[in-house]
Each structure stands twice: as C-alpha cells, then as structure tokens.
Design a protein around this motif. Structure first.
Motif, mmCIF file in Angstrom:
data_model
loop_
_atom_site.group_PDB
_atom_site.id
_atom_site.type_symbol
_atom_site.label_atom_id
_atom_site.label_comp_id
_atom_site.label_asym_id
_atom_site.label_seq_id
_atom_site.Cartn_x
_atom_site.Cartn_y
_atom_site.Cartn_z
ATOM 1 N N LEU A 1 0.794 -1.226 0.000
ATOM 2 C CA LEU A 1 0.000 0.000 0.000
ATOM 3 C C LEU A 1 0.827 1.277 0.000
ATOM 4 O O LEU A 1 1.803 1.405 0.715
ATOM 5 C CB LEU A 1 -0.882 -0.027 1.258
ATOM 6 N N LYS A 2 0.411 2.227 -0.845
ATOM 7 C CA LYS A 2 1.032 3.552 -0.833
ATOM 8 C C LYS A 2 -0.080 4.557 -0.629
ATOM 9 O O LYS A 2 -1.179 4.385 -1.157
ATOM 10 C CB LYS A 2 1.667 3.828 -2.194
ATOM 11 N N TYR A 3 0.188 5.632 0.125
ATOM 12 C CA TYR A 3 -0.868 6.624 0.303
ATOM 13 C C TYR A 3 -0.325 8.019 0.087
ATOM 14 O O TYR A 3 0.878 8.247 0.033
ATOM 15 C CB TYR A 3 -1.488 6.489 1.691
ATOM 16 N N GLN A 4 -1.243 8.973 -0.038
ATOM 17 C CA GLN A 4 -0.892 10.330 -0.414
ATOM 18 C C GLN A 4 -1.861 11.261 0.280
ATOM 19 O O GLN A 4 -3.069 11.080 0.176
ATOM 20 C CB GLN A 4 -1.075 10.428 -1.928
ATOM 21 N N LYS A 5 -1.364 12.273 1.007
ATOM 22 C CA LYS A 5 -2.258 13.216 1.679
ATOM 23 C C LYS A 5 -2.594 14.358 0.737
ATOM 24 O O LYS A 5 -1.745 14.827 0.000
ATOM 25 C CB LYS A 5 -1.590 13.784 2.933
ATOM 26 N N TRP A 6 -3.844 14.832 0.797
ATOM 27 C CA TRP A 6 -4.282 15.914 -0.080
ATOM 28 C C TRP A 6 -4.711 17.120 0.731
ATOM 29 O O TRP A 6 -5.389 16.990 1.739
ATOM 30 C CB TRP A 6 -5.461 15.457 -0.921
ATOM 31 N N GLN B 1 3.845 10.655 -2.211
ATOM 32 C CA GLN B 1 3.316 9.309 -2.021
ATOM 33 C C GLN B 1 4.255 8.559 -1.095
ATOM 34 O O GLN B 1 5.457 8.532 -1.315
ATOM 35 C CB GLN B 1 3.232 8.604 -3.379
ATOM 36 N N LEU C 1 3.594 2.512 2.923
ATOM 37 C CA LEU C 1 3.200 2.260 4.306
ATOM 38 C C LEU C 1 4.225 1.431 5.059
ATOM 39 O O LEU C 1 4.562 1.729 6.182
ATOM 40 C CB LEU C 1 1.847 1.545 4.326
#
Lengths: 66, 308
Positions: A41-46, A54, A57
């Motif tokens: 999993l990779k995540y990105q804050k907006w 990115q 985790l």
C-alpha cells in the motif's frame, strides 16, 4: 495491559499480533500465511486539491521500529 | 518495340484516363492496408491473451470474494440494527477502485456514483437508506483507493479529497491492505459522522453495478439507542468501530477486484471480436485490391502484346 491504546489503533494492534502468529507457524503453513499478510500500500495526503508525496506504508513502519 | 509500346499506351490512355492514376492509388493503398492488417492482427493477439489472463484471475478472484463477503455481511448485520437517531450529513466517502485500465466502465461507474451521492440526486446509491442517513453535505471528505478513480474525481471534486491510496488491486486484496487503509483513515483525524464505501457490486460474471455500504463511526454507535442496550465500554466500542471499518473495506476491495477482472475479461473479449471483424473486412479489401492490381497489369501486358 492496554498500554498499546495510546500508541496505535486496534487495526494496527491486530496486524502486529497476526504477524507474530504467522512468523511462529510451521514452515508450510507459514509460507501460505505470509501471502495473506502482504501489502504494498502507498498513500498520499491531499490539501485543497493538491496532492502531497506518495508514501509507502511498510517503509514508515520500518522507520518507526528502527 | 519500346516506341510501339509507348505508342500503344498513349492510345490507350485517353480511353481509360483514370486507369493509370487509379492503379497507382491502389498500389499505395495496398501497402497501407497491409500495414493496418499487420497491426490489427497484433492487437487481436494481445487482447486475446489479456482475456485469457483475466479469465483465470476471475476464477481466483471470485473464490476470494465469496470468502470475503462474509466479513461484509457480518458488518451489515450489526449496522442494520443501529439506525441513526440524528441526521448524519457529514459522511466520509471511500471510493474503491484500482490502478489499472482496460477494464470497461469500472472506474467511471464508481466515480459517477460518488458524484451522484454528493449531489444528493434521486438515483444516488444511498437512496435506499433511512432518511437520517441519506442526506449528504456537499463538502464531505472523500478518500480514494485507486489511481484511475483518483484522476476522475480530482477533475470534479478535488477540494473534497483528503487521502488517496494506490498499489491495491494488482493481486487479490488482503486483509492487511484493508487494515492499513482503515488505520490511516482513523489516524488522519478527518472528522466524520459515518463512512460510506462506494464500490462495484458483483451482479454476475457479465455485469456489475455501483453500490454503497454505510459504516457508522464511534460516536454514532455510542449515541444510538439500540447500541446502548449492550452497555459496552468506550474502548471496546472504539475497537469495534475501527475493526468493522477494516472489515467493510476488505469486503468492498475483494468484490471490486472480482468485478474488475470480469469487466476486463468482457472488454478484451469484445475488443478481440471487433478486431477479428476488422481483420476479415481488411483482408477482403486487400484481396480485392491485389486482384485489381494484377488485372490491371495483365491488361497492360495484353494490350502491349496485342500491339506487337
């Protein structure tokens, strides 16, 4: 007993205990169980319509544990 | 002899003025048709192999979906008996899709459903829920799983985006993925009354539809009268809320994955069929062109020969 509540969420606690269980299994079962614990999993804050960096985790988890 | 030939040609030309230029045009288009035929054949091979791969993946994905749905059903049972006593307009939307394309309308189906839900239109996927649950605030936060839907939603609802995830959907989604997503959501500190997960529901191997499932947050659970009856400790309620979020996300992820594989199989199947048709018609055109060119050459030779 419940000191972990201050540090992470229940989901994280469940994943940590699950990983401990998987590592403790016999060889064949362990190989099968490891597959169920894989996550890339990779995540990105907006903010305001603009995306941040990115982040992977697992890397974060490793950084925190070192 | 050459002089006589060119004389014969000069005589022949006014009679069939279009013949030589037409022959030249046919030769040029013959080359073009050949190139097109080669490229369409390659495309047909690719789409056929993609269809095979998607079919095998679909079998595996369907088995995982049947197993994963049980988690989602258990969740639904709990939340069906806990209706909101107050309106919950501030909903957090989680849009479940994936990073890869060539799968028909999977991503746009989910993005459109989210837009309809936020606009509170009649055919919103939330229409079936009770009155308190189905009205939505226009500034509701959105979190997207999957690059394709992210791209579609940033065009319209960029201000609402809080967090996006990717690298899910390459293989069957695991509970670890879902737990990671749920963990990040809870830690992000985004405020919400309840969570709505928008995903593709697997209707059959050839069809799917966008659906939404609602998961209550911790406060909503604590305040609901039907839940107070159990007199749980606050810690346990918080754990339950977080765990059921992960459960619901997992069920939506596996079902969405199965829908994606089936949609990709169908899309590649249609593409292969269209490519086969194109190959058929191009082949006919090529043969006709080739025969016409040969016939023209024969006519030239014969008129030349008859002049000798």
């Amino acid at each position: 007993m419940t000191a972990w509540r201050t540090m992470f969420t229940y989901n994280k606690y469940a994943q940590i205990t699950a990983r401990a269980l998987r590592v403790s299994l016999k060889e064949e079962e362990r190989v099968l169980a490891e597959k169920r614990g894989l996550s890339a999993l990779k995540y990105q804050k907006w903010e305001n319509g603009v995306g941040g960096q990115q982040v992977l985790l697992k890397e974060e988890v490793e950084k925190k544990s070192t | 002899m050459l002089a006589r030939r060119s004389l014969a040609r000069a005589v022949a030309q006014p009679a069939a003025l279009g013949a030589a230029p037409a022959g030249a045009r046919n030769m040029a288009t013959l080359r073009e048709i050949e190139l097109r035929l080669k490229s369409v054949r390659n495309i047909e091979k690719i789409t056929k192999s993609m269809k095979m791969i998607a079919s095998t993946k679909l079998a595996k994905a369907q088995r995982a979906m049947l197993a994963g749905k049980e988690y989602g059903n258990a969740n639904k049972e709990v939340f069906a008996h806990v209706p909101s006593d107050k309106p919950t307009p501030n909903k957090l939307f989680i849009v479940v899709s994936s990073d890869k394309g060539l799968c028909g309308g999977i991503h746009s189906s989910v993005s459109k459903a989210t837009r309809r839900a936020i606009a509170n239109v009649d055919d919103s996927p939330l229409a079936g829920a009770s009155a308190n649950d189905s009205t939505v605030d226009a500034a509701s936060p959105i979190m997207v799983i999957g690059d394709k839907s992210k791209a579609q939603l940033t065009r319209v609802l960029a201000k609402n985006l809080q967090l996006t995830f990717n690298q899910i959907g390459r293989d069957i989604p695991t509970f670890a993925d879902a737990a990671g997503v749920a963990d990040l959501i809870v830690q992000s500190g985004v405020k919400y009354d309840s969570v709505v997960i928008v995903y593709n529901k697997f209707v059959s191997a050839i069809s799917y539809e966008a659906a939404a499932v609602e998961v209550k947050g911790e406060e909503a659970l604590k305040e609901s009268n039907s839940f107070k009856v159990y007199e749980n400790e606050d810690d346990a309620t918080k754990d339950l809320a977080e765990f059921s979020l992960a459960n619901a996300i997992y069920a939506a992820l596996v079902e969405g994955h199965a829908c994606e594989q089936s949609a990709r199989r169908n899309a590649m199947d249609n593409a292969s069929k269209n490519a086969k048709e194109m190959i058929g018609s191009l082949q006919m055109q090529y043969n006709r062109g080739r025969q016409a060119a040969i016939t023209n050459e024969l006519v030239d030779i014969i008129t030349g020969a008859s002049a000798l």
